[in-house]
Design an enzyme around this catalytic site. Structure first.
Site, PDB file in Angstrom:
ATOM      1  NE  ARG A  91      -3.738  -0.362   0.307  1.00 30.35           N
ATOM      2  CZ  ARG A  91      -4.584  -0.233  -0.714  1.00 30.35           C
ATOM      3  NH1 ARG A  91      -4.536  -1.077  -1.734  1.00 30.35           N
ATOM      4  NH2 ARG A  91      -5.461   0.736  -0.721  1.00 30.35           N
ATOM      5  CG  LEU A  93       2.720   3.787   4.012  1.00 30.73           C
ATOM      6  CD1 LEU A  93       4.069   3.535   4.664  1.00 30.73           C
ATOM      7  CD2 LEU A  93       1.578   3.399   4.951  1.00 30.73           C
ATOM      8  CG  ASN A 107       9.817   0.117   0.058  1.00 33.91           C
ATOM      9  OD1 ASN A 107       9.339  -0.953   0.484  1.00 33.91           O
ATOM     10  ND2 ASN A 107       9.728   0.465  -1.216  1.00 33.91           N
ATOM     11  CG  HIS A 109      11.596  -0.881  -5.999  1.00 28.65           C
ATOM     12  ND1 HIS A 109      10.244  -1.134  -6.116  1.00 28.65           N
ATOM     13  CD2 HIS A 109      12.072  -0.727  -7.263  1.00 28.65           C
ATOM     14  CE1 HIS A 109       9.921  -1.124  -7.404  1.00 28.65           C
ATOM     15  NE2 HIS A 109      11.004  -0.887  -8.115  1.00 28.65           N
ATOM     16  CD  GLU A 143       7.358  12.176  -6.223  1.00 30.21           C
ATOM     17  OE1 GLU A 143       7.881  11.682  -7.235  1.00 30.21           O
ATOM     18  OE2 GLU A 143       7.682  13.275  -5.754  1.00 30.21           O
TER      19      GLU A 143
END
Ligand code: GRF
Length: 213
Positions: A91, A93, A107, A109, A143
């Site tokens: 999700r 944020l 995070n 990726h 973003e």
């Protein structure tokens, strides 16, 4: 000791790598809570096996992203979380979550950002024809896949790679650089300077690009 809150949606192999690093004594942190937005996420069982409290907050039960985010933030604050780790959390944020944790959300990726943001980054890399992809740990801002970069590691793309085979090799480097990035944060070695992240003592030595087998 730094308290982590890990947000998950799926398999949880990155969560497992973090739990393993803590158990091995190479990551001076504790996981205070694991929260999943998906009730069936296998990551939840990994947390339970490690004795970590879990919560399910199903985003479909909230009318707005902000309402969902406020519940997440409250759970993490209650658990005394100092660093939020997104580990396969699917999700976006909003500031309702990010403001209270400014500069404290990481995070991972599965591509070398800023290339191949968003979903199915490994598929995107194959379709584009790149020879090298990899993984990126970055701070999270509002973003998508955009915030300041902490660590990256490269993975070579083989001619006949499938989305699955490339994802598997990228996951191997994810499992190394995510605990490493969290360790750098826990040791107070990361400073955000605009788009750039300064690592005290210099960039950690990273493994060379993995060649396909
Ligand atoms: C990883 O590829 C990660 O980079 C991406 O989602 C995947 C999560 O895998 N954000 P897992 O749930 O940690 O196994």
């Amino acid at each position: 000791m730094l308290t982590l809150g890990v947000l998950v949606s799926g398999t949880g192999s990155n969560l497992q790598a973090i739990l393993n690093a803590i158990a091995a004594g190479t990551l001076p942190c504790r996981v205070g809570v694991v929260v999943s937005n998906r009730p069936q996420a296998p990551a939840l069982a990994r947390a339970e096996r490690a004795g970590v409290p879990t919560h399910v907050v199903d985003h479909r039960r909230y009318a707005t992203r902000e309402a969902f985010d406020a519940v997440l933030a409250a759970i993490l604050q209650q658990a005394g979380v100092e660093l939020v780790v997104l580990a396969g959390f699917d999700r976006l944020l909003t500031p309702a979550f990010l403001d209270p944790f400014a500069g404290r959300v990481l995070n991972i990726h599965p591509a070398l950002l800023p290339a191949f943001k968003g979903l199915r980054a490994q598929r995107q890399a194959i379709d584009y024809g790149v020879r090298v992809s990899g993984a990126t740990v970055h701070f999270v801002d509002a973003e998508l896949d955009h915030g300041p970069i902490v660590l990256q590691a490269a993975v070579a793309v083989a001619q006949d790679d499938t989305e699955e085979s490339l994802a598997r090799r990228i996951l191997e480097v994810e499992h190394r650089i995510y605990p490493e990035a969290i360790r750098l944060f826990a040791e107070g070695k990361l400073t955000i300077e605009g788009r750039r992240v300064r690592i005290a003592g210099g960039n950690a030595p990273l493994p060379p690009p993995l060649l396909p087998v």
